[in-house]
Each structure stands twice: as structure tokens, then as C-alpha cells.
Scaffold this active site. Structure first.
Site, short mmCIF file in Angstrom:
data_model
loop_
_atom_site.label_atom_id
_atom_site.label_comp_id
_atom_site.label_asym_id
_atom_site.label_seq_id
_atom_site.Cartn_x
_atom_site.Cartn_y
_atom_site.Cartn_z
N PHE A 148 -32.24 81.86 36.26
CA PHE A 148 -33.38 81.20 36.06
C PHE A 148 -33.21 79.86 36.02
CE2 PHE A 148 -36.81 79.35 33.42
CZ PHE A 148 -38.04 79.73 34.17
N ASP A 149 -34.19 78.91 36.41
CA ASP A 149 -33.97 77.58 36.66
C ASP A 149 -33.20 76.80 35.16
OD1 ASP A 149 -36.50 77.52 35.27
OD2 ASP A 149 -37.25 76.07 36.22
N ASP B 209 -29.65 87.58 30.07
CA ASP B 209 -30.77 86.83 30.06
C ASP B 209 -31.80 87.66 29.64
OD1 ASP B 209 -32.64 85.27 30.07
OD2 ASP B 209 -32.13 83.84 31.89
N ALA C 206 -35.34 87.56 28.64
CA ALA C 206 -36.89 87.33 28.47
C ALA C 206 -37.41 88.64 28.47
CB ALA C 206 -36.95 86.25 29.48
N LYS D 137 -41.76 85.62 25.97
CA LYS D 137 -42.04 87.01 26.83
C LYS D 137 -42.26 88.08 26.25
CE LYS D 137 -40.54 83.33 29.77
NZ LYS D 137 -39.73 82.50 29.13
N HIS E 112 -39.35 69.89 39.10
CA HIS E 112 -40.79 70.68 39.20
C HIS E 112 -41.86 70.34 38.15
CE1 HIS E 112 -38.31 73.38 36.98
NE2 HIS E 112 -39.45 73.99 36.57
#
Ligand code: F0G
Length: 458
Positions: free
Chosen positions: A124-125, A214, A216, A257, A449
Site C-alpha cells: 500500500f502507498d 498488513d 487492514a 477498515k 496524491h
């Protein structure tokens, strides 16, 4: 006659939303510099920017909030969260953090050094950001099928064991751990199979590396294992989750999440020594080890959320809603990452707007068009998000240019899904009239972004 499928809950509290006019939206998006993050929420009708922290809590969660313990150290809410983590995920040690990226920051401060490589499946970013910020490298070992939106694969989020093994055979001494993202957000909310998790464990053992998840959307991942992987149909989500984590050494969690809270996160691990190392960074960056940036009431709601989020009925309602939207798009011939992901639909902007040069940001262009059409806010998962190469400073153009429509948990109804589908159809039907994309006016050096300023190319 068989009864139709319906939600596994009823609604106790509502929040009004308002439709705007196209003229209003033209003005607002220009003022927002063609960056959907810059819009005020009241300028949005249906908000699909993210499924993170945007879910509706249950009556059980709200009542747990009322008995939150706000003691600085040793609060009962901390122990509620500790028990929920132990019961659901099986880890003995944990540290609360204010959200997922904070968990990454604390854990990576202990583990990631300059020149390291962290292999995984489409990081993920924020994960990639925290790796690259430490002058280390994220190595994507996702299966090739993930880059083809048209083909069906039941576990498109999988790590390719051959790619992983090859990388480790060359650079194992520079690898602090392997990270597996469940579900794989960047590849389209696509799940990772139990078989793959087992295989990653085996490879990690061979090279004596830690495996970190990770996490989420770990519960959505478990749902897909139950309904798609042989041998799991009769297991409960909670049993599947336990098995998934039996192959991991540690995890980072964005609780916003699958723990269905508006804010919160944590790191959990088996090794007490790793917990000790992380504790120092947690105290520096987040807060004392028994609250780590979370209030007691939020830890209480999180503890309940972990339990509710791993219930089959809830997950079935949620994932079937995303699938419902996907089926509508299929009906209208709109290309998206297939099959539908757990938390979102990812529309294939390369296929919708092929005549716009990729340098003009196809997915962002599509996101702006959908907003103008109906006040629906999605998010670009494409070249803007991919950022510039840290060394060459050139734009990175990923294989996929996607418009993500993330569905908040327990928030919208299928009538909203119908509106989204028709709005997208209207944009799709006039796609050949969309001749120009966008150009960058201003951008930040990392994670651009969020704050990027753009203009329309005339
Ligand atoms: N890992 C994954 C897979 C994520 O999707 C996110 C956040 C994080 C880590 C970071 O967690 O936001 O709590 O700091 N994803 C959100 C999204 C922002 O919209 O997909 P965070």
C-alpha cells in the site's frame, strides 16, 4: 419461493446527504484544483473516497464507548483490546497506534534500515512510503494475473512464490521481513489464499525471515477463503482468521477498515523482544504503550469491532453489496478489476479512456468526470498515486490505471449502488467525447496524491 438476500442489520440513526447541480460541481471541482481530496464533504453526494474510518458503528460499539476507561496507564479498555486481539488473531503482544501508517512507522523504525529490501504483494502507498522514506526498497512479487483486469482468478492478491523465492535467493541478507497485504488493496481489494500464506511461511522459514501481514482487510480476506478455497466452506471466519495468523510473526493494522472504527490501529506480534524494541518508538511517536494515540472509548469500540467484523453474516452483507455494484457494471459493459474486490470496485481507466495519453492521468480524469456527473467521489489508483521514482524523479506509470470506488461499511444501501452504476454508465456512454485529461500544477515530494493541484488540459 426462496427469500431474496438482504442486510443482516437494521438502521437506527441516519445522516442526510444532498444532491447538487452539475453547475455547482463544476465550480467546486475547479476550486478544489481537480483534486477530490480538496472537496468539502458537503459537496459530495455519495462518498466512495475510502472505506477507511467511514463505516457506521453498531449499537454495541457505541455502548462500549460509554464505558471507555480514560486512565493514562493500564486502562481496562486497553485490556479489552488486548483480549480481543489475542482471541481473534492469536497474538500475545500488541501496541495501540492512532492508525495503520503509525503502526508501520513504529514497526519499521525498529526493523527497516537503509539499503534494505521488503518483498511483498503490491505494498500500500503508506507502507511503500515508510519503506522508501528509510532509503529502503519495496519489491512487488504479486502474481502476474493481478495486472490483467479481465481474467478471473479467485485469489488475485496472491504473492507469486517463484518471484519471492528468486528475490530471496539473491538478496536475502538485505531483507528484514516479508510483508503480505490481506486483502491486496492496490491490486483491487483482491484476496490472498491460505495456500499462498502457507507457502510464504515455508519460504520465509527457509531463509529465516519474519512474515508480517498488513492486515487492514484481513476479515474480508478470510471471507473469500471461506467461499472460494477448497476445505474452508465449513469453517467459521474466526477459525480461518486464526489459521491465517498462525503463519505470521507480526501484523500491522489499520483498524479503520475491518475493525469498523473511525480511528485507530495497532501492531501485534509473537516476540516479546520485538515488542520491547517497538515500545520505545511507540512512546516517542504515538503515546504510552497502553494507549498509543487512542482514547479508552475508542479502544473499547475497536475490541467490539474486531468481534463483529469477523462475523460471517456481516461480511456476507458487505461483500455481496460490493459484488452487487460489480454485477451492475458488468451488465453495462464497464470494465473493472474482475472479480469484484472485498471493499471496492476498481474501474479500468486504461480501457475506458484509452485515447487520453497516460501522461494526462486517465484514472484521475475518469474520477473527475464521475464527480461532475453525479457528485460521486472515488479515488485515483494510478500514476498520481504511484508517485515519482525517488532516484530519477520521473513519473512512475503503473500497469493499471484504476478508479477505485470504495464502499464504506454499513453506510449506503443498494439504491445508492444503483445510482453509482447509472452515473458511471452515463460517463462510459459519452467516453469518446472526453478528449483531454489533466496536468500537474503543483505537487509534494512524497505521497503527492493527497495535496496535488491539477488543471484541465484544454
Ligand atoms: N495498509 C493498507 C492495505 C491500507 O489500505 C491502508 C489505508 C493502510 C495500510 C494505512 O492505514 O490509513 O489507517 O494509516 N488505506 C486507506 C485507503 C487510506 O483508502 O485505502 P491508515
Amino acid at each position: 419461493m426462496e427469500l431474496p438476500f438482504s442486510e443482516s442489520y437494521k438502521i437506527k440513526m441516519v445522516e442526510p446527504i444532498r444532491r447538487s447541480t452539475r453547475q455547482e460541481r463544476e465550480k467546486w471541482i475547479k476550486e478544489a484544483k481537480y483534486n477530490l481530496f480538496n472537496l468539502k464533504s458537503e459537496q459530495v453526494f455519495i462518498d466512495l473516497l475510502t472505506d477507511s474510518g467511514t463505516g457506521a458503528m453498531s449499537d454495541r460499539q457505541w455502548s462500549a464507548m460509554m464505558i471507555g476507561d480514560e486512565s493514562y496507564a493500564g486502562a481496562s479498555s486497553y485490556f479489552n483490546m488486548k483480549n480481543a486481539i489475542k482471541n481473534t488473531l492469536g497474538f500475545d503482544h500488541f501496541l495501540p497506534t492512532h492508525q495503520g501508517r503509525a503502526a508501520e512507522n513504529v514497526l519499521f523504525s525498529a526493523l527497516v534500515k537503509e539499503g534494505h529490501y521488503v518483498p511483498g504483494n503490491s505494498h500500500f502507498d503508506t507502507t511503500k512510503g515508510h519503506i522508501e522514506f528509510r532509503k529502503a526498497h519495496a519489491v512487488d512479487c504479486t502474481i502476474d494475473e493481478a495486472a490483467n483486469t479481465e481474467i478471473y482468478h479467485p485469489f488475485k492478491g496472491n504473492v507469486d512464490p517463484k518471484k519471492l523465492e528468486k528475490f530471496l535467493s539473491e538478496k536475502a541478507d538485505k531483507v528484514p521481513f516479508i510483508i503480505v497485504t490481506v486483502t491486496n488493496n492496490t491490486a483491487g481489494g483482491q484476496p490472498v489464499s491460505m495456500e499462498c500464506l502457507r507457502e510464504v511461511r515455508k519460504i520465509a522459514d527457509k531463509y529465516k525471515k519474519m512474515v508480517i501481514y498488513d492486515s487492514a482487510r484481513f476479515a474480508e480476506n478470510a471471507y473469500f477463503i471461506k467461499v472460494r478455497e477448497q476445505g474452508y466452506a465449513n469453517k467459521t471466519i474466526k477459525e480461518i482468521v486464526k489459521e491465517m495468523y498462525s503463519y505470521a510473526d507480526a501484523m500491522t493494522m489499520s483498524s479503520k477498515k475491518d475493525a469498523i472504527v473511525n480511528m485507530g490501529g495497532f501492531i501485534a506480534m509473537r516476540d516479546q523482544e520485538l515488542w520491547r524494541q517497538c515500545s520505545t518508538f511507540n512512546i516517542m511517536f504515538e503515546g504510552y504503550v497502553t494507549y498509543g494515540g487512542m482514547s479508552g472509548r475508542d479502544m473499547n469500540a475497536l475490541a467490539v469491532g474486531l468481534d463483529e467484523g469477523t462475523e460471517f453474516d456481516y461480511l456476507e452483507t458487505r461483500i455481496k453489496q460490493v459484488e452487487y455494484l460489480g454485477n451492475k457494471l458488468t451488465e453495462y459493459g464497464i470494465p473493472f478489476q474482475f472479480p469484484a474486490g472485498g471493499h471496492a470496485i476498481f474501474v479500468d481507466a486504461n480501457k475506458v479512456l484509452p485515447s487520453i495519453p497516460k501522461e494526462q492521468f486517465r484514472a484521475q480524469t475518469l474520477a473527475i468526470e464521475l464527480y461532475l456527473e453525479a457528485g460521486i467521489r472515488g479515488v485515483e489508483i494510478g500514476a498520481i498515486l504511484a508517485d515519482r521514482d525517488p532516484e530519477t524523479r520521473e513519473n512512475r506509470y503503473p500497469k493499471l490505471e484504476l478508479l477505485r470506488l470504495a464502499i464504506p461499511r454499513r453506510v449506503y444501501t443498494n439504491n445508492h449502488m444503483d445510482v453509482i452504476a447509472v452515473a458511471l454508465k452515463n460517463v462510459f456512454d459519452r467516453r469518446n467525447d472526453i478528449k483531454h485529461g489533466l496536468e500537474i500544477i503543483r505537487e509534494a515530494p512524497i505521497m503527492r496524491h493527497f495535496t496535488i493541484e491539477m488543471d484541465r488540459i484544454k
